[in-house]
Structures are given as structure tokens and as C-alpha cells.
Design an enzyme around this catalytic site. Structure first.
Site, PDB file in Angstrom:
ATOM      1  N   TYR A 124       0.827  -1.207   0.000  1.00 43.05           N
ATOM      2  CA  TYR A 124       0.000   0.000   0.000  1.00 43.05           C
ATOM      3  C   TYR A 124       0.865   1.262   0.000  1.00 43.05           C
ATOM      4  O   TYR A 124       0.362   2.367   0.201  1.00 43.05           O
ATOM      5  CB  TYR A 124      -0.919   0.015   1.226  1.00 43.05           C
ATOM      6  CG  TYR A 124      -2.106  -0.892   1.103  1.00 43.05           C
ATOM      7  CD1 TYR A 124      -1.945  -2.272   1.055  1.00 43.05           C
ATOM      8  CD2 TYR A 124      -3.396  -0.387   1.038  1.00 43.05           C
ATOM      9  CE1 TYR A 124      -3.030  -3.124   0.941  1.00 43.05           C
ATOM     10  CE2 TYR A 124      -4.496  -1.229   0.926  1.00 43.05           C
ATOM     11  CZ  TYR A 124      -4.300  -2.589   0.875  1.00 43.05           C
ATOM     12  OH  TYR A 124      -5.385  -3.423   0.767  1.00 43.05           O
ATOM     13  N   LYS A 171       4.717 -14.346   4.047  1.00 38.68           N
ATOM     14  CA  LYS A 171       5.156 -15.127   2.879  1.00 38.68           C
ATOM     15  C   LYS A 171       6.685 -15.014   2.809  1.00 38.68           C
ATOM     16  O   LYS A 171       7.269 -14.681   1.773  1.00 38.68           O
ATOM     17  CB  LYS A 171       4.474 -14.559   1.614  1.00 38.68           C
ATOM     18  CG  LYS A 171       4.612 -15.405   0.379  1.00 38.68           C
ATOM     19  CD  LYS A 171       3.664 -16.590   0.330  1.00 38.68           C
ATOM     20  CE  LYS A 171       3.939 -17.433  -0.899  1.00 38.68           C
ATOM     21  NZ  LYS A 171       3.208 -18.711  -0.913  1.00 38.68           N
ATOM     22  N   ASP A 204      -0.760 -18.716   2.436  1.00 40.52           N
ATOM     23  CA  ASP A 204      -1.618 -19.635   1.665  1.00 40.52           C
ATOM     24  C   ASP A 204      -2.099 -20.787   2.549  1.00 40.52           C
ATOM     25  O   ASP A 204      -3.284 -21.139   2.558  1.00 40.52           O
ATOM     26  CB  ASP A 204      -0.905 -20.144   0.397  1.00 40.52           C
ATOM     27  CG  ASP A 204       0.567 -20.425   0.588  1.00 40.52           C
ATOM     28  OD1 ASP A 204       1.105 -20.093   1.664  1.00 40.52           O
ATOM     29  OD2 ASP A 204       1.207 -20.968  -0.321  1.00 40.52           O
ATOM     30  N   ASP A 228      -5.758  -7.256   4.574  1.00 40.67           N
ATOM     31  CA  ASP A 228      -6.949  -6.838   3.838  1.00 40.67           C
ATOM     32  C   ASP A 228      -7.694  -8.065   3.301  1.00 40.67           C
ATOM     33  O   ASP A 228      -8.906  -8.218   3.483  1.00 40.67           O
ATOM     34  CB  ASP A 228      -6.490  -5.938   2.677  1.00 40.67           C
ATOM     35  CG  ASP A 228      -7.659  -5.418   1.867  1.00 40.67           C
ATOM     36  OD1 ASP A 228      -8.671  -5.039   2.476  1.00 40.67           O
ATOM     37  OD2 ASP A 228      -7.554  -5.390   0.629  1.00 40.67           O
TER      38      ASP A 228
END
Ligand code: NAI
Length: 336
Positions: A124, A171, A204, A228
């Protein structure tokens, strides 16, 4: 006690649900002087900018704001006013409690999760470039300062609210430097909180586990983008976006708003469910020390939803925003 709060109606369904929320707070007898301010598209039309100075001045003075959603155009137009507000006011923590509520049709009935999302950086950052025709890049910014602030905030929140476990979602197997930094800081800060279990999961795998069995998790700590996405997934576990609240919190200021957006598909039709914004307002009332009123509104919503005569369409009912709000106001007044 009287409070002064900045009220940002927003656009889309924003004006309908903020009006409903103001009515509910008034019915509970809380004395709030609302300072109405525009942001986003309505502000652009009136002031020529999406985050006008008078809005920022109002929040800086009142310290607290209640906000409806703001539309951000996809793939063109101005930078998100939501992101600007969070960055300009250093509202680094985005709190999103996700809890099952009796009477709301949902896939699970005992979900009790808290999502803590870093709110000021990551993808962002707004740094995107066209390198050459057909080649683009977007920069994911992860700093030690923001990672430290949000991690410390999450552990303090967990301790204050008697939460037992925090899961950092990342991640770092792929983004070894940026998410790797976040993970390293998480492990460092966790050592100061031996009373809270600290674990980490790759995003994931986390999504799969969350859908299979949300009771495995307690507090989830995420960067801005994963936060988000996973917030909307988690909302889907408890009945959808119409019932999940949120708060953007910094050391000095706080803006309370629902997780959902401006819902252009139902805007202006008196169909929106105001519950998510009302729940956000409950977080605000607790922040202001108005615990009795917050308890009364909470009980009234739970009863209204459980009776089920006045559900909005997203919850399988046929009621309008106004009919639901009327029923809720009546329930609150019966408890006064
Ligand atoms: P959205 O959350 O506005 O809508 C997704 C779906 O959920 C739609 O079908 C909508 O009708 C439904 N929905 C959402 N809130 C509801 C409510 N209170 N009652 C009943 N149904 C509800 O997401 P979408 O369509 O992706 O975004 C629309 C706009 O909102 C975009 O411009 C986006 O940038 C903006 N947005 C703003 C946010 C904010 O101001 N904090 C947060 C998320 C999106």
C-alpha cells in the site's frame, strides 16, 4: 459526559449506515457532538482534494472519528483516501474482531478471532512504476519501525484482552527480505511475552486452515495486503461483510469504520446492513469509556438478530436499513 467526534459519512452506502449508527448511539443516550466532514469523492467535489486539511484538523482536534466507506476507483483516478488517512495520522494498527453472532446465518457458530493488520506500508506504499511499455513494478515497503510498532501493539492487545495465541501470517519463504524482516521482529518481540503462544504461518496455508477450522486461531497478525484479504475471508466465516467491525488506531488518534466498502451495487436503496458500522461504533464507545451504552447496544443487536424478524437482505431477511434500525432503536429504548 459529552464527547466531540468527527463523523465522515463517506459515499455509496456510507451516508445511510452512518445515519443509522448515529440514531442508535443517540438512542443509547450517549452525548456526542458530531463534527461532520467529507472525504474521498464527496470531498473532491467540495474541496478539490480527497483528504482536505479541515478533515485532518478536525480529527487531530477530536482525536476520534467514525467513518463510512469511501470509494476508490479501480486502475485509475486518485490515490485511496483511506490509505492517505491511515498514513497521515499514523494509524498503524487496524483491529478487526471477527466473532460469530447468534441469529446470523454462517458457516461456523463459534468463531472468535481478532485480526491485527499493519496499516501504513507494505504494497500500500503507493510506489508503482511503469518501467517501460508493458513492464511495471509495485514496491512492497516493510520497515523495522512499523513491524515493531504493530507487533508490540498486537502482543499488548492480546495481553489486555486475555488472548492466548498470536499467529504471524507472512510469505517469508518467497519475500525473504521484507516478510523475513517482519518475521524476525515478531520472534524478537514474542520473547517479551512468554504468557502468549507465538507461532507463524505462511499465508496460503493459513487461508486453507482458516476455512477448514477457524477455532485453531486466536489473534492473527498480518501485513497490510494479506490483512486486507484475510479480513474479508474471515468475515465470510461469520455471515459476511455486513457484520464485521474495524478500527484504525495510532498512538494519538483513532478512526472507527466497518471492514466493508461503499457497496455501490446497493447504494442509495435503503438495503445496506448497518450492523458492521454499529459494531465499529461500539469499539469507539469503549474507547471513549462509554461501556454501559456499548453493552446495552450490543445486547440489543444480539437480541434483534436472534429474534430474526428484522434482518436485512444480506442476512436472508427482507428489511430495509431503516426498518432494521427502527427495530434496534426500539430494543435499546426498552432497556433504558
Ligand atoms: P464492498 O465491501 O463495498 O462490497 C462487497 C459486497 O458486499 C457487495 O456485494 C456489497 O453489496 C456487499 N456489502 C458490503 N457491505 C455491505 C453491507 N453493509 N450491507 C449489505 N451488503 C454489503 O467491496 P467492493 O465492491 O470491492 O468495493 C466497493 C468500493 O468500496 C471500492 O471503491 C473499494 O475501494 C471501496 N472500499 C472502501 C473501504 C473503506 O472505505 N474502508 C474498504 C473496502 C473497499
Amino acid at each position: 459526559m459529552s464527547h466531540k467526534v468527527t463523523l465522515i459519512p463517506g459515499d455509496g452506502i456510507g451516508p445511510e449506515i452512518t445515519e443509522a449508527t448515529v440514531r442508535v448511539i443517540e438512542a443509547a443516550g450517549v452525548d456526542i457532538e458530531w463534527d461532520r466532514q467529507e472525504a474521498g469523492i464527496p470531498a473532491l467535489k467540495e474541496h478539490g482534494e480527497t483528504v482536505p486539511n479541515q478533515l485532518l484538523d478536525s480529527i487531530r482536534e477530536n482525536k476520534v472519528a467514525l467513518k463510512g466507506p469511501l470509494t476508490t476507483l479501480v486502475g485509475k483516478g486518485f490515490r485511496s483516501a483511506n490509505v492517505q488517512l491511515r498514513q497521515k495520522l499514523d494509524l498503524y494498527a487496524n483491529l478487526r474482531p471477527v466473532k460469530s453472532i447468534g441469529g446470523v446465518p454462517s458457516r461456523y457458530d463459534k468463531v472468535d478471532l481478532v485480526i491485527v493488520r499493519e496499516n501504513t506500508e507494505d504494497l500500500y506504499s503507493g510506489i508503482e512504476n511503469l518501467i517501460s511499455p508493458g513492464v511495471t513494478q509495485a514496491i512492497k515497503v516493510v520497515t523495522e519501525r512499523a513491524s515493531y510498532l504493530i507487533t508490540r501493539w498486537a502482543f499488548e492487545y492480546a495481553r489486555r484482552h486475555n488472548r492466548k495465541k498470536i499467529t504471524l501470517v507472512h510469505k517469508a519463504n518467497i519475500m525473504k527480505v521484507s516478510d523475513g524482516l517482519f518475521l524476525r521482529i515478531f520472534e524478537e518481540v514474542a520473547r517479551d511475552y512468554p504468557d502468549i503462544t507465538a507461532e507463524d504461518k505462511i499465508v496460503d496455508a493459513l487461508c486453507m486452515r482458516l476455512v477448514m477450522d477457524p477455532s485453531e486461531f486466536d489473534v492473527l497478525l498480518l501485513g497490510n495486503l494479506f490483512g486486507d484479504i484475510v479480513s474479508d475471508l474471515a468475515a465470510g466465516l461469520v455471515g459476511g461483510l455486513g457484520v464485521v467491525p474495524g478500527a484504525n488506531i495510532g498512538d494519538e488518534y483513532a478512526i472507527f469504520e466497518a471492514v466493508h466498502g461503499s457497496a455501490p451495487d446497493i447504494a442509495g436503496k435503503n438495503l445496506a446492513n448497518p450492523t458492521a458500522l454499529i459494531f465499529s461504533a461500539l469499539l469507539m464507545l469503549r474507547h471513549l469509556g462509554e461501556h454501559d451504552a456499548a453493552d446495552r447496544i450490543w445486547k440489543s443487536i444480539v437480541v434483534t438478530l436472534a429474534i430474526g424478524h428484522h434482518l436485512t437482505r444480506d442476512l436472508g431477511g427482507t428489511c430495509s436499513t431503516t426498518e432494521f434500525t427502527d427495530a434496534l432503536v426500539k430494543e435499546i429504548q426498552s432497556r433504558s
